[in-house]
Design a protein around this motif. Structure first.
Motif, PDB file in Angstrom:
ATOM      1  N   ALA A 157       0.829  -1.213   0.000  1.00 56.51           N
ATOM      2  CA  ALA A 157       0.000   0.000   0.000  1.00 56.51           C
ATOM      3  C   ALA A 157       0.859   1.256   0.000  1.00 56.51           C
ATOM      4  N   GLY A 158       1.968   1.216   0.727  1.00 56.37           N
ATOM      5  CA  GLY A 158       2.858   2.373   0.769  1.00 56.37           C
ATOM      6  C   GLY A 158       3.534   2.634  -0.566  1.00 56.37           C
ATOM      7  N   ILE A 159       3.932   1.566  -1.267  1.00 58.61           N
ATOM      8  CA  ILE A 159       4.548   1.747  -2.584  1.00 58.61           C
ATOM      9  C   ILE A 159       3.540   2.381  -3.539  1.00 58.61           C
ATOM     10  N   VAL A 160       2.304   1.881  -3.505  1.00 59.88           N
ATOM     11  CA  VAL A 160       1.268   2.466  -4.368  1.00 59.88           C
ATOM     12  C   VAL A 160       1.114   3.948  -4.072  1.00 59.88           C
ATOM     13  N   GLY A 161       0.988   4.295  -2.785  1.00 55.24           N
ATOM     14  CA  GLY A 161       0.818   5.699  -2.414  1.00 55.24           C
ATOM     15  C   GLY A 161       1.969   6.571  -2.849  1.00 55.24           C
ATOM     16  N   GLY A 162       3.189   6.073  -2.696  1.00 57.57           N
ATOM     17  CA  GLY A 162       4.347   6.852  -3.094  1.00 57.57           C
ATOM     18  C   GLY A 162       4.396   7.099  -4.596  1.00 57.57           C
ATOM     19  N   LEU A 163       4.055   6.085  -5.381  1.00 55.87           N
ATOM     20  CA  LEU A 163       4.090   6.238  -6.835  1.00 55.87           C
ATOM     21  C   LEU A 163       2.980   7.150  -7.344  1.00 55.87           C
ATOM     22  N   VAL A 164       1.796   7.044  -6.756  1.00 55.14           N
ATOM     23  CA  VAL A 164       0.711   7.951  -7.140  1.00 55.14           C
ATOM     24  C   VAL A 164       1.096   9.389  -6.814  1.00 55.14           C
ATOM     25  N   ALA A 165       1.665   9.602  -5.630  1.00 52.24           N
ATOM     26  CA  ALA A 165       2.071  10.954  -5.232  1.00 52.24           C
ATOM     27  C   ALA A 165       3.126  11.511  -6.175  1.00 52.24           C
ATOM     28  N   ARG A 166       3.972  10.655  -6.710  1.00 52.24           N
ATOM     29  CA  ARG A 166       4.994  11.079  -7.674  1.00 52.24           C
ATOM     30  C   ARG A 166       4.399  11.506  -9.010  1.00 52.24           C
ATOM     31  N   GLY A 167       3.155  11.165  -9.236  1.00 55.37           N
ATOM     32  CA  GLY A 167       2.518  11.551 -10.490  1.00 55.37           C
ATOM     33  C   GLY A 167       2.255  10.424 -11.448  1.00 55.37           C
ATOM     34  N   ALA A 168       2.495   9.174 -11.043  1.00 63.45           N
ATOM     35  CA  ALA A 168       2.208   8.050 -11.927  1.00 63.45           C
ATOM     36  C   ALA A 168       0.700   7.888 -12.081  1.00 63.45           C
ATOM     37  N   PHE A 187      -3.360   3.347 -12.526  1.00 59.91           N
ATOM     38  CA  PHE A 187      -3.191   1.955 -12.955  1.00 59.91           C
ATOM     39  C   PHE A 187      -1.717   1.601 -13.075  1.00 59.91           C
ATOM     40  N   VAL A 188      -0.934   2.501 -13.618  1.00 58.98           N
ATOM     41  CA  VAL A 188       0.514   2.280 -13.746  1.00 58.98           C
ATOM     42  C   VAL A 188       1.159   2.177 -12.365  1.00 58.98           C
ATOM     43  N   ALA A 189       0.764   3.063 -11.455  1.00 57.39           N
ATOM     44  CA  ALA A 189       1.314   3.033 -10.102  1.00 57.39           C
ATOM     45  C   ALA A 189       1.006   1.707  -9.421  1.00 57.39           C
ATOM     46  N   ALA A 190      -0.234   1.245  -9.549  1.00 54.97           N
ATOM     47  CA  ALA A 190      -0.623  -0.009  -8.909  1.00 54.97           C
ATOM     48  C   ALA A 190       0.166  -1.184  -9.480  1.00 54.97           C
ATOM     49  N   ALA A 191       0.300  -1.226 -10.796  1.00 51.84           N
ATOM     50  CA  ALA A 191       1.007  -2.336 -11.429  1.00 51.84           C
ATOM     51  C   ALA A 191       2.489  -2.333 -11.060  1.00 51.84           C
TER      52      ALA A 191
END
Length: 292
Positions: A235-246, A249-253
């Motif tokens: 969950a933390g990896i997803v949150g970090g990638l979304v916050a980065r602007g991914a 769907f790309v962030a989740a994958a």
């Protein structure tokens, strides 16, 4: 069926961060959860968000654990939230929670929480009032609670990502665990369309489904990831990638691939099971940068 592998990652790169020298430009994540029973869950989620490249982190948890948590993650701001007599987060803290969430790019809600009536009240109040520009990632107890506010999730203007394991998906869908495991693809697709959300259904193979039929499957994980705290890291990896602007769907994958690949690397080193979820954290940048 599309396989989540190196070829898919090549075609769906993450946004570049090298030129973003300001930590606010790198993305701001607010992780909310924990309890008196599980005070350390947010340490895993929060550090994972930072390892995934987010620039700023806030951790919101029950007041009795907040100071200690802040000492364990000195890179983060600690936000003390009110708790119930049973040591769970109280819905009475929603105003403070939303004040901090509104200044962030992504809210990760649920690690270390349990699906109680109070959790349902809190999740409903957050989803109802969360600004549309804030993406929300629901994990653990917040997923079961989301079953009571599906209409609010559909109406949320920002991205919504859910990371259930089969038991949590059963609670969300009203099915039993065997049904979820036997018909995982169809249930993930249906839930994504119903909630207008990204669904990461975690199991021996993980399915990432988006509304409209977009989907991908990852089968490169390891049974060694079936250990306490593993989902908190994801969950933390997803949150970090979304916050980065991914894109969501790309962030989740990418998060699923990174989490599973890091787990497999550790399992090879241990010769099997026995890894600790916190041992995944230092490997996150390595796999996100494809140094494997």
């Amino acid at each position: 069926m599309i396989r989540l592998d190196d070829h898919w990652l090549d075609r769906n790169p993450l946004p570049e961060t090298e030129h973003r020298t300001n930590k606010n430009e790198r993305g701001r994540v607010f992780v909310v959860g924990g309890s008196a029973l599980v005070p350390g869950a947010l340490r895993l989620t929060g550090e994972a968000a930072l390892r995934a490249g987010a620039g700023k982190l806030q951790l919101g948890t029950v007041a009795e654990s907040g100071t200690l948590l802040g000492m364990f993650v000195p890179e983060a701001a600690a936000v003390a939230l009110p708790s119930t007599a049973g040591g769970e987060l109280s819905a009475d803290g929603v105003d403070v929670l939303l004040e901090h969430a509104s200044a962030c790019d992504a809210l990760v809600l649920g690690p270390g929480m349990h699906g109680s009536k109070e959790c349902e009240r809190l999740v409903r109040a957050v989803i109802e009032r969360l600004p549309g520009e804030v993406a929300v990632i629901l994990d653990a107890g917040a997923i079961a609670a989301a079953a009571t506010c599906k209409e609010l999730l559909r109406d949320h203007a920002g991205a919504v990502i859910l990371t259930p394991h089969p038991g949590e998906m059963a609670s969300l869908s009203g099915l039993d665990v065997d049904q979820v495991q036997q018909d995982a693809w169809a249930i993930a697709r249906r839930t994504a369309d119903e909630l207008q959300a990204i669904v990461c259904l975690k199991d021996a193979r993980t399915i990432i489904a988006a509304p409209g039929g977009k989907e991908v499957e990852f089968d490169g994980g390891t049974p060694a990831l079936a250990t306490g705290g593993s989902g908190d890291v994801l969950a933390g990896i997803v949150g970090g990638l979304v916050a980065r602007g991914a894109p969501p769907f790309v962030a989740a994958a990418w998060a699923v691939w990174t989490h599973g690949s890091a787990g497999s690397a550790l399992a090879r080193g241990y010769g099997g099971t026995g890894l600790l979820s916190r041992e995944l954290l230092p490997l996150i940048p390595r796999f996100l940068n494809r140094q494997h």
